[in-house]
Design a protein around this motif. Structure first.
Motif, PDB file in Angstrom:
ATOM      1  N   MET A  74       0.844  -1.178   0.000  1.00  0.00           N
ATOM      2  CA  MET A  74       0.000   0.000   0.000  1.00  0.00           C
ATOM      3  C   MET A  74       0.882   1.231   0.000  1.00  0.00           C
ATOM      4  SD  MET A  74      -3.252   0.770   2.476  1.00  0.00           S
ATOM      5  CE  MET A  74      -2.526   2.078   3.451  1.00  0.00           C
ATOM      6  N   CYS A  75       0.367   2.373   0.363  1.00  0.00           N
ATOM      7  CA  CYS A  75       1.088   3.618   0.176  1.00  0.00           C
ATOM      8  C   CYS A  75       2.237   3.813   1.142  1.00  0.00           C
ATOM      9  CB  CYS A  75       0.123   4.782   0.257  1.00  0.00           C
ATOM     10  SG  CYS A  75      -1.013   4.733  -1.123  1.00  0.00           S
ATOM     11  N   GLU A 121      -0.405   1.876   8.081  1.00  0.00           N
ATOM     12  CA  GLU A 121      -1.499   1.873   7.132  1.00  0.00           C
ATOM     13  C   GLU A 121      -2.829   2.139   7.823  1.00  0.00           C
ATOM     14  OE1 GLU A 121      -1.095  -1.856   5.140  1.00  0.00           O
ATOM     15  OE2 GLU A 121       0.621  -1.204   3.961  1.00  0.00           O
ATOM     16  N   HIS A 164      -2.290   8.209  -6.018  1.00  0.00           N
ATOM     17  CA  HIS A 164      -3.716   8.388  -5.764  1.00  0.00           C
ATOM     18  C   HIS A 164      -3.945   9.770  -5.183  1.00  0.00           C
ATOM     19  CE1 HIS A 164      -2.043   7.331  -1.848  1.00  0.00           C
ATOM     20  NE2 HIS A 164      -3.021   8.067  -1.353  1.00  0.00           N
ATOM     21  N   CYS A 199      -4.553   1.721  -5.107  1.00  0.00           N
ATOM     22  CA  CYS A 199      -4.624   2.642  -3.965  1.00  0.00           C
ATOM     23  C   CYS A 199      -5.841   3.569  -3.945  1.00  0.00           C
ATOM     24  CB  CYS A 199      -3.340   3.453  -3.871  1.00  0.00           C
ATOM     25  SG  CYS A 199      -1.911   2.462  -3.404  1.00  0.00           S
TER      26      CYS A 199
END
Length: 265
Positions: free
Chosen positions: A1-2, A56, A142, A173
């Protein structure tokens, strides 16, 4: 993820993010400007691998809080925000151009354009006469609620309008980040694989509407429409699916009817 994909590791509009009004590209919104949805930056979290999950969860919680402020700000002004998401090249910008030209006189429209770089899409939307602001995310994959809050300050959309948020082209994302939108529209095209909904189920699970675009190309590509729709409904059984061509005009009346209903809610 980011936490690991190159975005700002606190999930906020970091130094690489620029919010640009194409009419005044020299002006960038100040990160602590007033007169828009509440703007808060989170505290940087240790990027150690052992804390990735905690990061996250914290990132999304902060984003959801900001999204709630965006949603309240938009609701107070009667603005209906739609989050448009797709992989690159699905035809989001072409669809937006056609939609605004066809409906702009009836439904006032404004646009937040998300891309990593350039003003190209904002310039295309600006040619329709709609108010538009570009958000360049730099390395980010994103838009998030903080970026949208900054964009809204610069955009200053009129009360009662339809606000289209064209997210960065990415099927991963963007699905995770609430922006404060009223609904999510996922756009895919027949030039992509019909198995996209199976490969990226979370994106389709969050959709309120799926637009299958470029159906004018069906005679020239190997694409199974039924399989694609079945995959989308496997992810979300009640999701609405419309088949459209943004260039030829197929199915756009049904899309416009959906927009009218969304604005009337």
């Amino acid at each position: 993820m980011c936490a690991t994909c190159g975005c700002a590791d606190d999930g906020t509009a970091g130094p690489g993010v620029r919010v640009i009004d194409p009419a005044h590209p020299e002006r960038h919104v100040h990160p602590h400007a007033d007169d828009g949805p509440e703007h808060r930056h989170g505290t940087r979290v240790d990027d150690h691998a052992a804390r990735t999950v905690a990061l996250e969860v914290d990132l999304l919680a902060k984003n959801d809080d900001l999204a709630g402020h965006n949603r309240d700000w938009l609701a107070e002004r009667g603005i209906v925000a739609l989050n448009l998401m797709s992989s690159p090249g699905a035809g989001k910008t072409t669809l937006l151009e056609r939609t605004i030209r066809d409906l702009g006189a009836e439904l006032p429209c404004a646009v937040l354009e998300g891309d990593q770089e350039t003003l190209l899409d904002a310039e295309r939307i600006g040619s329709t006469g709609a108010r538009v602001v570009q958000i360049n995310t730099g390395a980010g994959c994103h838009l998030d609620a903080d970026m949208v809050a900054d964009g809204l300050r610069t955009l200053a959309p009129e009360r009662g309008c339809l606000l289209f948020v064209e997210n960065v082209g990415n099927l991963v994302c963007p699905a995770l980040f609430d922006l404060g939108e009223a609904a999510r529209v996922v756009i895919m095209s027949v030039t992509e694989g019909a198995d996209k909904p199976l490969k990226y189920p979370h994106m389709f699970r969050t959709a309120d509407l799926v637009l299958l675009n470029k159906i004018d190309l069906l005679p020239y590509v190997d694409f199974d429409v039924d399989r694609c729709i079945a995959g989308a409904r496997r992810a979300k059984p009640d999701v609405a699916v419309l088949e459209v061509s943004a260039t030829r005009g197929d199915g756009l009346d049904a899309w416009y009817a959906w927009l009218r209903r969304a604005r009337a809610r």
